[in-house]
Design a protein around this motif. Structure first.
Motif, PDB file in Angstrom:
ATOM      1  N   THR A 172      12.714 -44.071-122.486  1.00  0.00           N
ATOM      2  CA  THR A 172      11.872 -45.232-122.735  1.00  0.00           C
ATOM      3  C   THR A 172      11.378 -45.809-121.412  1.00  0.00           C
ATOM      4  O   THR A 172      12.184 -46.103-120.534  1.00  0.00           O
ATOM      5  N   PRO A 173      10.078 -45.987-121.230  1.00  0.00           N
ATOM      6  CA  PRO A 173       9.576 -46.604-119.991  1.00  0.00           C
ATOM      7  C   PRO A 173      10.164 -47.999-119.802  1.00  0.00           C
ATOM      8  O   PRO A 173      10.499 -48.680-120.779  1.00  0.00           O
ATOM      9  N   PRO A 174      10.283 -48.451-118.542  1.00  0.00           N
ATOM     10  CA  PRO A 174      10.916 -49.752-118.279  1.00  0.00           C
ATOM     11  C   PRO A 174      10.282 -50.918-119.022  1.00  0.00           C
ATOM     12  O   PRO A 174      10.992 -51.794-119.525  1.00  0.00           O
ATOM     13  N   ASP A 175       8.942 -50.954-119.098  1.00  0.00           N
ATOM     14  CA  ASP A 175       8.295 -52.075-119.778  1.00  0.00           C
ATOM     15  C   ASP A 175       8.592 -52.056-121.271  1.00  0.00           C
ATOM     16  O   ASP A 175       8.933 -53.083-121.877  1.00  0.00           O
ATOM     17  N   GLU A 176       8.516 -50.888-121.870  1.00  0.00           N
ATOM     18  CA  GLU A 176       8.824 -50.781-123.297  1.00  0.00           C
ATOM     19  C   GLU A 176      10.288 -51.078-123.567  1.00  0.00           C
ATOM     20  O   GLU A 176      10.646 -51.683-124.592  1.00  0.00           O
ATOM     21  N   THR A 193      16.416 -41.625-126.781  1.00  0.00           N
ATOM     22  CA  THR A 193      16.743 -40.546-127.717  1.00  0.00           C
ATOM     23  C   THR A 193      17.766 -39.565-127.176  1.00  0.00           C
ATOM     24  O   THR A 193      18.227 -38.690-127.909  1.00  0.00           O
ATOM     25  N   HIS A 194      18.138 -39.683-125.897  1.00  0.00           N
ATOM     26  CA  HIS A 194      19.134 -38.765-125.336  1.00  0.00           C
ATOM     27  C   HIS A 194      20.517 -38.987-125.937  1.00  0.00           C
ATOM     28  O   HIS A 194      21.340 -38.069-125.973  1.00  0.00           O
ATOM     29  N   LYS A 195      20.804 -40.222-126.343  1.00  0.00           N
ATOM     30  CA  LYS A 195      22.137 -40.537-126.845  1.00  0.00           C
ATOM     31  C   LYS A 195      22.008 -41.336-128.135  1.00  0.00           C
ATOM     32  O   LYS A 195      21.086 -42.135-128.295  1.00  0.00           O
TER      33      LYS A 195
END
Length: 288
Positions: free
Chosen positions: A16-20, A254-256
């Protein structure tokens, strides 16, 4: 006050990008969120600019460290909060670790390709989008190639886990040196998931006393890789040493299979972090 002090973005190995990520944290009901990407502060600015009203950002990083004991060497992670991101010594040390991660990942890909495994280094770099390269990026490539179902399978001994012929060591910071660097940069330190035996070897208990004497501030107790007994053990050790404890999701997207705010930190521990830091300050989102 809902406080999660361990979140990762695409600046390292999150999805996930930092802003999102900050918008998701606000939507999840957090009042305080810490961005703790691996060995980098690259996501700090974007996260701070995207804060929804009422969400406070604790800027941090998760440092790749190693304890060199008598006849053994154990990797560990150190959460560092509110340090000066421009401190020259810390900046140089983190740059060396990131460079080591990059070279290690490229060599691991070369080993897999030599065995006919269809992963491509250029593709991995493109998907990483400038983030600090780690094994999750290689796991994602294996998933895209249809070779594994998920990150958990990729981290098994057949592919990227302990015992795999493709897993190579990386350069880590000596844990005592890392503590000195963070302290000199005005930061506060917390030992991440210190009793997570599901991850592999854990350090001997006597090391906690030595780390506390060297300046360690806290221990992460509530974490999805800790069993209830391990959480209780961390609390006991912290109480004996006068350290505070934290709880965090260690969210990677989504990695974990964990959710933001799965575990949380008491306001009293956050107060100690803010009071002990001189390198940076929390940032709170305000209505536009």
């Amino acid at each position: 006050m809902t406080i999660d002090l361990h979140l990762h973005s695409t600046a390292s190995d999150g999805t996930t990008p930092p802003d999102e990520l900050m918008r998701l944290a606000g939507a999840a009901g957090l009042r305080v969120a810490a961005l703790t990407d691996h060995d980098t502060t690259a996501g700090w600015a974007a996260a701070a600019q995207a804060l929804p009203p009422g969400l406070t950002l604790i800027r941090g990083a998760e440092l790749s460290c190693r304890w060199h004991g008598e006849g053994e060497s154990i990797a560990l992670h150190m959460l560092a909060y509110l340090f000066d991101p421009a401190d020259p010594a810390l900046v140089a040390a983190l740059a060396r670790v990131r460079e080591s991660r990059l070279g290690r990942a490229e060599r691991m890909v070369a080993l897999m390709r030599a065995d006919g495994i269809d992963v491509d280094w250029a593709d991995i770099l493109a998907h990483a989008a400038g983030g600090t390269i780690g094994r999750p990026h290689l796991a994602a490539a294996l998933i895209r190639a249809g070779l594994v179902a998920d990150t958990q399978e990729a981290f098994g001994p057949r592919w990227l886990g302990t015992g795999s012929p493709y897993r190579l060591p990386k350069e880590d910071l000596d844990v005592f040196g890392a503590l000195r660097l963070v302290k000199a940069a005005g930061g506060v330190t917390v030992f991440a998931h210190p009793r997570a035996s599901v991850r592999g070897r854990v350090v001997p208990e006597e090391l906690f006393g030595h780390l506390a004497a060297a300046g360690l501030d806290g221990l992460e107790a509530d974490h999805h890789d800790h069993s209830p007994a391990e959480r209780a053990e961390v609390r006991r050790i912290a109480a004996e040493l006068g350290l505070f404890t934290t709880g965090s999701s260690d969210f990677h997207g989504t990695h974990k299979k964990v959710r933001i705010g799965e575990f949380t930190t008491a306001p009293e521990a956050l107060d100690r972090i803010v009071a002990g830091a001189t390198g940076a300050t929390p940032v709170t989102g305000v209505a536009g």
